[in-house]
Design an enzyme around this catalytic site. Structure first.
Site, PDB file in Angstrom:
ATOM      1  N   GLU A   1      38.760  32.407  29.242  1.00  0.00           N
ATOM      2  CA  GLU A   1      39.779  33.369  29.638  1.00  0.00           C
ATOM      3  C   GLU A   1      40.989  32.667  29.919  1.00  0.00           C
ATOM      4  OE1 GLU A   1      38.450  35.824  32.930  1.00  0.00           O
ATOM      5  OE2 GLU A   1      36.749  36.206  31.939  1.00  0.00           O
ATOM      6  N   THR A  21      30.766  42.603  34.474  1.00  0.00           N
ATOM      7  CA  THR A  21      32.095  42.475  35.211  1.00  0.00           C
ATOM      8  C   THR A  21      32.270  41.354  36.347  1.00  0.00           C
ATOM      9  OG1 THR A  21      31.279  43.861  36.764  1.00  0.00           O
ATOM     10  CG2 THR A  21      32.380  45.152  35.032  1.00  0.00           C
ATOM     11  N   ALA A  22      31.159  40.303  36.242  1.00  0.00           N
ATOM     12  CA  ALA A  22      31.238  39.257  37.175  1.00  0.00           C
ATOM     13  C   ALA A  22      31.891  38.198  36.752  1.00  0.00           C
ATOM     14  CB  ALA A  22      29.831  39.093  37.780  1.00  0.00           C
ATOM     15  N   ARG A  23      31.213  37.374  36.046  1.00  0.00           N
ATOM     16  CA  ARG A  23      31.757  36.040  35.368  1.00  0.00           C
ATOM     17  C   ARG A  23      31.316  35.822  33.996  1.00  0.00           C
ATOM     18  NH1 ARG A  23      35.267  36.692  38.497  1.00  0.00           N
ATOM     19  NH2 ARG A  23      36.166  35.108  40.130  1.00  0.00           N
ATOM     20  N   HIS A  35      39.355  41.189  31.933  1.00  0.00           N
ATOM     21  CA  HIS A  35      39.161  40.869  33.093  1.00  0.00           C
ATOM     22  C   HIS A  35      40.109  41.610  34.074  1.00  0.00           C
ATOM     23  CE1 HIS A  35      37.810  37.457  36.000  1.00  0.00           C
ATOM     24  NE2 HIS A  35      38.008  38.594  36.698  1.00  0.00           N
ATOM     25  N   ILE A  36      39.919  42.840  33.844  1.00  0.00           N
ATOM     26  CA  ILE A  36      40.800  43.766  34.732  1.00  0.00           C
ATOM     27  C   ILE A  36      39.847  44.817  36.027  1.00  0.00           C
ATOM     28  CG2 ILE A  36      42.681  44.214  33.273  1.00  0.00           C
ATOM     29  CD1 ILE A  36      41.438  46.871  32.446  1.00  0.00           C
ATOM     30  N   GLY A  37      38.547  44.146  36.510  1.00  0.00           N
ATOM     31  CA  GLY A  37      37.746  44.909  37.265  1.00  0.00           C
ATOM     32  C   GLY A  37      38.445  45.228  38.497  1.00  0.00           C
ATOM     33  N   SER A  38      39.372  44.270  39.038  1.00  0.00           N
ATOM     34  CA  SER A  38      39.885  44.607  40.252  1.00  0.00           C
ATOM     35  C   SER A  38      41.316  45.129  40.145  1.00  0.00           C
ATOM     36  CB  SER A  38      39.749  43.479  41.234  1.00  0.00           C
ATOM     37  OG  SER A  38      40.353  42.426  40.698  1.00  0.00           O
ATOM     38  N   ASP A  57      34.073  42.762  30.794  1.00  0.00           N
ATOM     39  CA  ASP A  57      35.123  42.479  31.188  1.00  0.00           C
ATOM     40  C   ASP A  57      35.527  40.903  31.439  1.00  0.00           C
ATOM     41  OD1 ASP A  57      37.574  43.503  32.625  1.00  0.00           O
ATOM     42  OD2 ASP A  57      36.700  42.943  34.315  1.00  0.00           O
TER      43      ASP A  57
HETATM   44  C1  8YV Z   1      40.537  39.110  40.214  1.00  0.00           C
HETATM   45  C2  8YV Z   1      38.201  38.405  40.320  1.00  0.00           C
HETATM   46  O1  8YV Z   1      40.991  40.003  38.953  1.00  0.00           O
HETATM   47  O2  8YV Z   1      37.987  38.679  42.747  1.00  0.00           O
HETATM   48  C3  8YV Z   1      37.563  37.932  41.773  1.00  0.00           C
HETATM   49  O3  8YV Z   1      36.526  37.150  41.749  1.00  0.00           O
HETATM   50  O4  8YV Z   1      37.469  37.758  39.294  1.00  0.00           O
HETATM   51  C4  8YV Z   1      39.215  39.428  40.213  1.00  0.00           C
HETATM   52  O5  8YV Z   1      39.073  40.294  41.043  1.00  0.00           O
HETATM   53  C5  8YV Z   1      41.466  37.869  40.456  1.00  0.00           C
HETATM   54  O6  8YV Z   1      40.613  36.808  40.734  1.00  0.00           O
HETATM   55  C6  8YV Z   1      42.492  38.375  41.008  1.00  0.00           C
HETATM   56  O7  8YV Z   1      43.283  37.076  41.508  1.00  0.00           O
END
Ligand code: 8YV
Length: 319
Positions: A268, A237-239, A286-289, A263
């Protein structure tokens, strides 16, 4: 005095944009499209600050060409691998991020990916949804049990520590590898490993939570994947840059890695189409947050940093 002018290249949450428009002169990309390097450079001549996401790239080349009007890049992200920090520093541009506020949401997605990959959620969903569920047996769709298994976490920062906390609810045995060993009150019994080589052989489940840097790019290559126990599950879920995607595909195809939950990807948006044919790979875009609460909190945290900067204070999340 005129209010500072900010550019929002992406559409942040309504609450964050309302606050921003109350306090600043704002240029908002309501279309929410990605901006090219040329567009970023052009926009820098007419704003004092930018509040970008990880989708806007401030490379050394862009940094060099940014207009001297631009004073702050207040990222709406914790990851800052899209920013060349030394190059921006050399231009005197302040850069901030949004740590802490997305740890719960991201750890939730890591847990979801871990459970979904281990318990074959995608295969099962597709079968039922597609009307192809015409058989049941005790040996059908058998997965890997999460409860009580060993979880290896690479990067025991804020998100890694929240994931460890959630995993303790599943009685998982926590192992971690981090640049620095945590104190006992943060470790809470987790076992420290001073290298991925030491951690990987005990990671029935592996979850990556370190930033993407030149040192961590391709961290999970074929050699390191081969150190995992047979049947391990890999979660990211990082990169995307942390994993050699073709090595992961090969490890899944050979059966050494049982499943993966991803994720984030090297490319991307879009992801890696090579994974599409593998039912063992549970993928999210990429929907972690991406929760209502976290998006608001990220927007507010970025604006707190902007407020501090323009009122002459040091932003809390200065990098
Ligand atoms: C975000 C992220 O979706 O914070 C990060 O580094 O990859 C994600 O939380 C994104 O950057 C939202 O701006």
């Amino acid at each position: 005095m005129a209010r500072p002018r900010l550019w929002f290249p992406r559409r942040l949450s309504n609450a964050a944009l309302e606050r921003a428009q109350r306090d600043y002169e704002c240029v908002i990309n309501w279309d929410d499209t990605e901006s090219s390097a040329e567009e970023i450079i052009a926009m820098s001549a007419s704003v004092d600050g930018i509040v970008p996401c990880h989708s806007e790239f401030f490379t050394a080349d862009v940094a060099e060409k940014l207009d001297s009007r631009l004073k702050i890049i207040a990222n709406h992200s914790v990851g800052v691998d899209h920013c060349d920090l030394p190059a921006l520093k050399a231009r005197g541009i302040v850069v901030t991020n949004t740590p802490d506020v997305l740890s719960d949401a991201t750890a939730e997605i890591a847990m979801l990916l871990m459970l979904g990959a281990a318990r074959r959620a995608i295969e099962g969903d597709q079968m039922v949804r597609g009307g192809a569920w015409d058989f049941w047996s005790p040996s059908f769709m058998v997965g890997k049990q999460v409860t009580g298994a060993r979880l290896g976490i690479i990067g025991m920062g804020r998100v890694g520590r929240v994931l460890a906390e959630r995993a303790r609810g599943f009685q998982m045995e926590i192992h971690y590898c981090n640049r620095k060993r945590l104190g006992p009150e943060e470790e809470k019994g987790a076992q420290f490993h001073d290298s991925p080589e030491s951690l990987l052989p005990v990671a029935d489940f592996l979850s990556l939570h370190c930033p993407a840097t030149p040192q961590t790019t391709g961290l999970m290559n074929s050699t390191r994947l081969s150190l995992l126990p047979k049947g391990a599950v890999v979660v990211n879920t990082a990169r995307g840059a942390l994993i050699d995607e073709s090595a992961l595909k090969a490890a899944i195809e050979s059966g050494h890695v049982a499943a993966a939950g991803l994720d984030c990807f090297l490319s991307e948006p879009g992801g890696n189409p090579d994974f599409a044919g593998l039912p063992q790979v549970f993928m999210l875009p990429h929907i972690g947050s991406a929760t209502v609460e976290t998006r608001d909190a990220m927007g507010f945290r970025a604006l707190d940093n902007v407020d501090a900067f323009f009122s002459g204070r040091t932003p809390k999340d200065l990098l």
